[in-house]
Design a protein around this motif. Structure first.
Motif, PDB file in Angstrom:
ATOM      1  N   PHE A 257     -61.073 -12.807  23.807  1.00  0.00           N
ATOM      2  CA  PHE A 257     -60.281 -14.030  23.659  1.00  0.00           C
ATOM      3  C   PHE A 257     -60.122 -14.412  22.185  1.00  0.00           C
ATOM      4  O   PHE A 257     -59.115 -15.027  21.813  1.00  0.00           O
ATOM      5  N   GLN A 261     -56.493 -14.919  20.591  1.00  0.00           N
ATOM      6  CA  GLN A 261     -56.134 -16.123  19.836  1.00  0.00           C
ATOM      7  C   GLN A 261     -55.325 -15.762  18.590  1.00  0.00           C
ATOM      8  O   GLN A 261     -54.300 -16.395  18.293  1.00  0.00           O
ATOM      9  N   ARG A 264     -51.918 -14.399  19.761  1.00  0.00           N
ATOM     10  CA  ARG A 264     -51.037 -15.455  20.278  1.00  0.00           C
ATOM     11  C   ARG A 264     -50.408 -16.260  19.144  1.00  0.00           C
ATOM     12  O   ARG A 264     -49.255 -16.711  19.237  1.00  0.00           O
ATOM     13  N   TRP A 297     -51.304 -17.053  28.514  1.00  0.00           N
ATOM     14  CA  TRP A 297     -52.059 -18.065  27.769  1.00  0.00           C
ATOM     15  C   TRP A 297     -51.289 -18.556  26.556  1.00  0.00           C
ATOM     16  O   TRP A 297     -50.765 -17.761  25.782  1.00  0.00           O
ATOM     17  N   GLY A 301     -54.600 -23.154  25.500  1.00  0.00           N
ATOM     18  CA  GLY A 301     -55.360 -22.623  26.625  1.00  0.00           C
ATOM     19  C   GLY A 301     -56.412 -21.628  26.185  1.00  0.00           C
ATOM     20  O   GLY A 301     -57.542 -21.622  26.701  1.00  0.00           O
ATOM     21  N   ILE A 302     -56.084 -20.781  25.217  1.00  0.00           N
ATOM     22  CA  ILE A 302     -57.057 -19.815  24.696  1.00  0.00           C
ATOM     23  C   ILE A 302     -58.208 -20.542  24.017  1.00  0.00           C
ATOM     24  O   ILE A 302     -59.373 -20.174  24.174  1.00  0.00           O
ATOM     25  N   ALA A 305     -60.473 -21.840  26.631  1.00  0.00           N
ATOM     26  CA  ALA A 305     -61.220 -20.740  27.247  1.00  0.00           C
ATOM     27  C   ALA A 305     -62.365 -20.302  26.341  1.00  0.00           C
ATOM     28  O   ALA A 305     -63.468 -20.014  26.813  1.00  0.00           O
ATOM     29  N   GLU A 337     -57.534 -19.039  36.416  1.00  0.00           N
ATOM     30  CA  GLU A 337     -56.697 -19.826  35.506  1.00  0.00           C
ATOM     31  C   GLU A 337     -55.555 -18.977  34.950  1.00  0.00           C
ATOM     32  O   GLU A 337     -54.401 -19.432  34.849  1.00  0.00           O
ATOM     33  N   ALA A 338     -55.862 -17.728  34.592  1.00  0.00           N
ATOM     34  CA  ALA A 338     -54.813 -16.843  34.070  1.00  0.00           C
ATOM     35  C   ALA A 338     -53.748 -16.571  35.129  1.00  0.00           C
ATOM     36  O   ALA A 338     -52.547 -16.575  34.830  1.00  0.00           O
ATOM     37  N   ARG A 341     -51.523 -19.584  35.481  1.00  0.00           N
ATOM     38  CA  ARG A 341     -50.604 -19.710  34.361  1.00  0.00           C
ATOM     39  C   ARG A 341     -49.457 -18.705  34.466  1.00  0.00           C
ATOM     40  O   ARG A 341     -48.307 -19.023  34.143  1.00  0.00           O
TER      41      ARG A 341
END
Length: 346
Positions: A257, A261, A264, A297, A301-302, A305, A337-338, A341
């Protein structure tokens, strides 16, 4: 202080010592803890299959009825001889910790109490009481280091009359997991496969020793981050059965993650997800999962998480007996959650 350093434990277990009737074994590798607890039980001289002399208790049950431990420890064996009381799944329970302090200061006569715990901090009450009590011994059990793993390999192959060269040894070590019992089981399987020969070959290792390391860890974190929830139970079981530690899986999820991040952020600056993944030189088998995760994500959201993962890692260290449950919950809830989304973005 009645304790041994990690490197001194094997020497301590190489000879019987009944001057410490209460023995606490703790560490992050449940397989190694269990294996060494078996050794202590063997040194006690009690037949573990004899229901009149041996009993196994669960720590969570003792927290509700700690008197059971005192009853078992103070009971005289029906047919004479020593008694063996094993306690499994210990952690930060207050009642068990207090009971160990009492038993360590007033050691039971004719009984050996063996307690198996997860990774305990220096400040943990159970560990402190075992270290301070005159009749108790605390033994740290840490994951296989190179020397310890090599010793186990030599023991198992030597019993089968087999030798192994340096290159093949390295191949074997790379395939063994983090769990001591699982690793020993793989080496025994290898020895049986090569029975009748003098030397183990790399072909033997590749043919018979399972590899449950990096590839499956990557599959698991990819499944969670991209919302493939249905794949998670089987992947998690495969990893835990092969000896992958909870912390190893949690760390991989955290790193994944953290990478998402940064990726993203590039996507939100206008770079297509496919181009970002290509630029990061992600393995071709993982590209689809990365692109799906980046599509599911957003940055906020990331970030949430990541906070969740970090909090659960900390909780696992504090509540080591619940670490496996916490890890499974983290992966599953992130996967759900993923998936949510991804559906919302369609």
């Amino acid at each position: 202080m009645a304790q041994r350093k990690a490197g001194e434990v094997e020497a301590f277990l190489s000879r019987p010592d009944t001057s410490f009737p209460v023995v606490l074994l703790y560490g992050p590798d449940p397989g190694l803890v269990s294996e060494r607890a078996d050794k202590v039980a063997q040194l006690s001289g009690v037949d573990p299959s004899d229901p009149f002399s041996s009993v196994t208790l669960q720590a969570d049950e003792l927290e509700r009825d700690i008197g059971r431990l005192f009853d078992e420890a103070r009971t005289v064996s029906m047919f004479g001889g020593r008694r063996l009381i094993r306690v499994k799944g210990a952690g930060n329970g207050r009642n068990l910790s207090d009971a160990v302090a009492d038993l360590a200061d007033n050691p039971p006569e004719g009984a050996t109490v063996v307690i198996e715990a997860g990774d305990l901090k220096k400040s943990a009450g159970l560990r402190l009481n075992a270290e301070r009590g005159r009749g108790a011994m605390a033994l740290p059990c840490y994951q296989d280091e190179s020397r310890s793993l090599d010793k186990m390999i030599d023991e198992e192959l030597g019993e089968a009359g087999l030798t192994i060269d340096r290159s093949t040894r390295e191949t074997l070590r790379a395939r063994l997991g983090a769990n001591r019992l699982a690793s020993r089981g793989e080496v025994r399987k290898l020895a049986l496969y090569a029975l009748g020969r003098r030397t183990v070959s790399e072909e033997d290792v590749e043919a018979i020793v399972g590899d449950v390391s990096a590839d499956t860890v990557d599959e698991t974190v990819d499944a969670a981050a991209s919302g493939e929830v249905r794949l998670l139970p089987g992947l998690i079981e495969r990893l835990t059965a092969g000896g992958t530690s909870v912390f190893q899986l949690q760390s991989a999820l955290l790193r994944h993650f953290q990478g998402l991040q940064a990726m993203r952020a590039e996507v939100e600056r206008g770079t297509p997800a496919g181009a970002v993944v290509e630029r990061r030189r992600v393995h071709f088998r993982r590209k689809g999962a990365f692109e799906a995760a980046l599509g599911a994500w957003d940055g906020e959201g990331i970030a949430r998480a990541l906070r969740r993962i970090e909090a659960d890692i900390l909780l696992s260290r504090k509540e080591s007996a619940l670490a496996d449950t916490i890890m499974r919950r983290t992966l599953t809830e992130i996967g759900v959650e993923a998936a949510r989304r991804r559906r919302a973005r369609r």
